[in-house]
Every structure is written in structure tokens, then in C-alpha cells.
Design a protein around this motif. Structure first.
Motif, mmCIF file in Angstrom:
data_model
loop_
_atom_site.group_PDB
_atom_site.id
_atom_site.type_symbol
_atom_site.label_atom_id
_atom_site.label_comp_id
_atom_site.label_asym_id
_atom_site.label_seq_id
_atom_site.Cartn_x
_atom_site.Cartn_y
_atom_site.Cartn_z
ATOM 1 N N ALA A 20 13.838 -38.639 -9.384
ATOM 2 C CA ALA A 20 15.229 -39.102 -9.461
ATOM 3 C C ALA A 20 15.292 -40.522 -9.991
ATOM 4 N N PHE A 21 14.406 -41.379 -9.533
ATOM 5 C CA PHE A 21 14.367 -42.772 -9.974
ATOM 6 C C PHE A 21 14.120 -42.841 -11.482
ATOM 7 N N ILE A 22 13.186 -42.034 -11.966
ATOM 8 C CA ILE A 22 12.850 -42.072 -13.387
ATOM 9 C C ILE A 22 13.970 -41.450 -14.229
ATOM 10 N N VAL A 23 14.614 -40.420 -13.723
ATOM 11 C CA VAL A 23 15.700 -39.792 -14.477
ATOM 12 C C VAL A 23 16.930 -40.698 -14.516
ATOM 13 N N LEU A 24 17.254 -41.339 -13.391
ATOM 14 C CA LEU A 24 18.462 -42.169 -13.330
ATOM 15 C C LEU A 24 18.281 -43.530 -14.001
ATOM 16 N N LEU A 25 17.129 -44.145 -13.842
ATOM 17 C CA LEU A 25 16.834 -45.448 -14.451
ATOM 18 C C LEU A 25 15.481 -45.357 -15.158
ATOM 19 N N GLY A 72 12.326 -47.121 -13.658
ATOM 20 C CA GLY A 72 11.580 -46.151 -12.872
ATOM 21 C C GLY A 72 10.165 -45.954 -13.386
ATOM 22 N N ALA A 73 10.014 -45.863 -14.705
ATOM 23 C CA ALA A 73 8.686 -45.664 -15.295
ATOM 24 C C ALA A 73 7.794 -46.869 -15.045
ATOM 25 N N LEU A 74 8.327 -48.045 -15.263
ATOM 26 C CA LEU A 74 7.525 -49.253 -15.033
ATOM 27 C C LEU A 74 7.162 -49.404 -13.563
ATOM 28 N N MET A 95 6.623 -41.015 -23.164
ATOM 29 C CA MET A 95 6.084 -41.733 -22.039
ATOM 30 C C MET A 95 6.680 -41.204 -20.737
ATOM 31 N N MET A 96 7.979 -40.970 -20.736
ATOM 32 C CA MET A 96 8.633 -40.501 -19.504
ATOM 33 C C MET A 96 8.113 -39.123 -19.103
ATOM 34 N N ILE A 97 7.890 -38.260 -20.091
ATOM 35 C CA ILE A 97 7.399 -36.918 -19.792
ATOM 36 C C ILE A 97 5.993 -36.991 -19.203
ATOM 37 N N ALA A 98 5.164 -37.876 -19.753
ATOM 38 C CA ALA A 98 3.804 -38.032 -19.229
ATOM 39 C C ALA A 98 3.833 -38.517 -17.784
ATOM 40 N N ILE A 99 4.736 -39.420 -17.476
ATOM 41 C CA ILE A 99 4.833 -39.933 -16.108
ATOM 42 C C ILE A 99 5.357 -38.850 -15.169
#
Length: 105
Positions: free
Chosen positions: A25-30, A34-36, A1-5
Motif C-alpha cells: 500500500a505504501f509503495i502504491v500510494l506514494l 515508499g520504494a526508497l 524499479m517499483m515492480i522489482a520492489i
């Protein structure tokens, strides 16, 4: 899911480089937060880009099949183009087989 985002972030033409860096950065750190947050904030445009990519793929396959039916190029060239589309992930193996049958008949 994270990779798709993350992939969607970099396909988004509406975001500038700074915004892409901030979202990344937001998605990598949290990751979950971040994804939501990205899905809530950019979900509609994310869906539109995915839909447009599907329509573009459909148009390419339709054009390829129409060209194959028109007989403007050789059969070997058309089969090679179909194989490239399949190997590139543009069309599925099932779509490849269906288009190949149309080219050969």
C-alpha cells in the motif's frame, strides 16, 4: 524499479501478510517515497535474496550439466530439460547453448 520492489516484498519470507500489505500500500500510494523507504529498511535482505536466487540458479545449472555428463538419462531428455530451463528464464540462451554442446559431446 517499483515492480522489482513489489516482487521482492512477496518473495520475502520474513514478512508476514500484514507487513506485505502495508509495504505494498505504501509503495502504491506514494511510489518514490515508499520504494526508497523499503530499500533503506529492507535493502540488505533484498540483496541477500537476490544473491541466493543467483546461487540457486547456478546450482541447478551445474547439477543439470553434471547429470548430462554422467549419461544417466537420454540425450533427448536432457535437451528437453535444458530447453525448459531456458524457456522458464532460469538460464540464459548463452548458458543453454554451452550446456547443449556439453550434452551433445
Amino acid at each position: 524499479m517499483m515492480i522489482a520492489i513489489l516482487s521482492d516484498i512477496f518473495r520475502d519470507r520474513e514478512l508476514n501478510g500484514g507487513a506485505k500489505a502495508a509495504w505494498t500500500a505504501f509503495i502504491v500510494l506514494l511510489p518514490w517515497l515508499g520504494a526508497l523507504s523499503y530499500i533503506f529498511a529492507r535493502g540488505n535482505s533484498m540483496n541477500e535474496r537476490t544473491r541466493q536466487a543467483g546461487l540457486d540458479q547456478q546450482a541447478r545449472v551445474r547439477a543439470l550439466i553434471q547429470d548430462a555428463a554422467g549419461g544417466g538419462t537420454s540425450v533427448s531428455d536432457e535437451l528437453r530439460e535444458l530447453a525448459e530451463l531456458r524457456d522458464g528464464g532460469v538460464i540464459t540462451p548463452t548458458e543453454y547453448e554451452q550446456a547443449k554442446v556439453k550434452v551433445l559431446t
